[in-house]
Design an enzyme around this catalytic site. Structure first.
Site, PDB file in Angstrom:
ATOM      1  N   ARG A   1      33.475  26.478  34.669  1.00 61.57           N
ATOM      2  CA  ARG A   1      35.357  26.530  35.297  1.00 61.57           C
ATOM      3  C   ARG A   1      35.563  27.014  36.382  1.00 61.57           C
ATOM      4  NH1 ARG A   1      38.511  29.884  30.723  1.00 61.57           N
ATOM      5  NH2 ARG A   1      39.880  29.652  32.732  1.00 61.57           N
TER       6      ARG A   1
ATOM      7  N   ASP B   1      36.362  28.092  40.104  1.00 63.42           N
ATOM      8  CA  ASP B   1      37.685  29.070  40.761  1.00 63.42           C
ATOM      9  C   ASP B   1      38.586  28.353  41.933  1.00 63.42           C
ATOM     10  OD1 ASP B   1      36.438  30.881  40.041  1.00 63.42           O
ATOM     11  OD2 ASP B   1      35.883  31.783  41.549  1.00 63.42           O
TER      12      ASP B   1
ATOM     13  N   TYR C   1      24.753  24.665  42.078  1.00 64.32           N
ATOM     14  CA  TYR C   1      25.838  24.756  43.063  1.00 64.32           C
ATOM     15  C   TYR C   1      25.052  24.846  44.317  1.00 64.32           C
ATOM     16  CZ  TYR C   1      29.293  26.137  39.917  1.00 64.32           C
ATOM     17  OH  TYR C   1      30.179  26.762  39.018  1.00 64.32           O
TER      18      TYR C   1
ATOM     19  N   ARG D   1      29.673  32.754  45.008  1.00 68.75           N
ATOM     20  CA  ARG D   1      30.018  32.729  46.825  1.00 68.75           C
ATOM     21  C   ARG D   1      29.689  34.837  47.375  1.00 68.75           C
ATOM     22  NH1 ARG D   1      36.458  32.630  44.917  1.00 68.75           N
ATOM     23  NH2 ARG D   1      36.528  33.639  47.000  1.00 68.75           N
TER      24      ARG D   1
END
Length: 273
Positions: free
Chosen positions: A57, A59, A117, A203
């Site tokens: 999911r 952001d 990622y 992040r």
């Protein structure tokens, strides 16, 4: 007459997250999930809205090149038709590359064994054409220091210092791969692959690595973050637009059901090394 069991379909998709308020449906906001669920129900003329389950999911503002989702539909011959019809109606910032009947035991979220990622950083007079897909930082970054710091995070750890903790959820994750390099385009690319990620974890991890690469923090500080169980206030959470979900990994088909059971177990029951 007994109604036939629904058929599960796997969707492989990509999206530009710039104008989406994240993956998950939220009232009053444009989301990837909401867009796809609307159009799947519409093009198939279904009497009830569908519900998508996703591998990761993302952001608001985060992009995806290799996202995976599944949906249960009332017939077993809809793959080609659904992919063709979605290609005609979806907006330009989301594409379903492939629709196929999922193998037995498949669950886009719980059967996944890792997510990969890549976070892209521009540290020196960046090309203005990458401003929506790379975060500009004060540089130049010491890429060797960023890479060394990234590699030190590999393994099973409590990443609570990097996460927004949620009640009842664990922050223990296994980082399978973490490294940094400079791309041919001149960007610094940080690759992170783990069994799963907490909210804002990527992040925050890259924010900490940037501090190391800028010489503001050292390796000892980075290591100390793995000793904390609560979110660290001295870790910067970078903007979302530099982050892309590149790929999701799954086991062989005969191991999918077992993987689901393993993933649903609480990670805080696993001992840390």
């Amino acid at each position: 007459m007994t109604q036939a069991a629904p058929t599960r379909y796997r969707l492989d998709l990509a999206y530009d997250g710039r104008d989406f308020h994240g993956w998950a449906t939220q009232d009053g906001f444009r989301s990837v999930q909401g867009t796809l669920e609307h159009w799947i129900s519409t093009v198939l003329r279904l009497p009830e809205p569908v519900s998508l389950t996703v591998a990761g999911r993302t952001d608001a503002g985060v992009h995806a090149r290799g996202q995976v989702a599944h949906v249960d539909l009332p017939a077993d011959d809809l793959a080609e038709e659904l992919q063709r019809r979605l290609g005609r109606v979806l907006p330009d910032d989301v594409v379903v590359h492939r629709v196929r009947v999922a193998p037995e035991g498949f669950d886009a979220r719980f059967a996944a064994i890792w997510r990969r990622y890549v976070f892209r950083l521009a540290d020196d007079s960046p090309d203005p054409l990458v401003r929506h897909t790379a975060v500009r930082v004060r540089g130049p970054l010491d890429v060797a220091a960023v890479d060394a710091g990234a590699r030190s995070l590999v393994g099973l750890h409590d990443f609570g210092a990097f996460c927004k903790r949620r009640e009842g959820a664990t922050t223990i994750r296994e980082m399978l791969e973490c490294h940094a390099e400079r791309s041919p385009a001149g960007l610094v690319e940080v690759t992170l692959r783990a069994d799963a990620f907490c909210h804002s974890m990527v992040r925050s991890v890259v924010g900490a690595l940037v501090a190391v690469g800028q010489g503001q923090r050292d390796a000892a500080w980075l290591a100390s973050l793995l000793d904390r169980v609560d979110r660290a206030g001295d870790v910067t959470v970078l903007p979302p637009h530099g982050l892309v979900l590149e790929e999701v990994g799954y086991p062989d088909d005969d191991q999918l059901a077992a993987r689901q059971l393993e993933a649903r177990a609480r990670r805080d029951e696993r001992p840390l090394p």
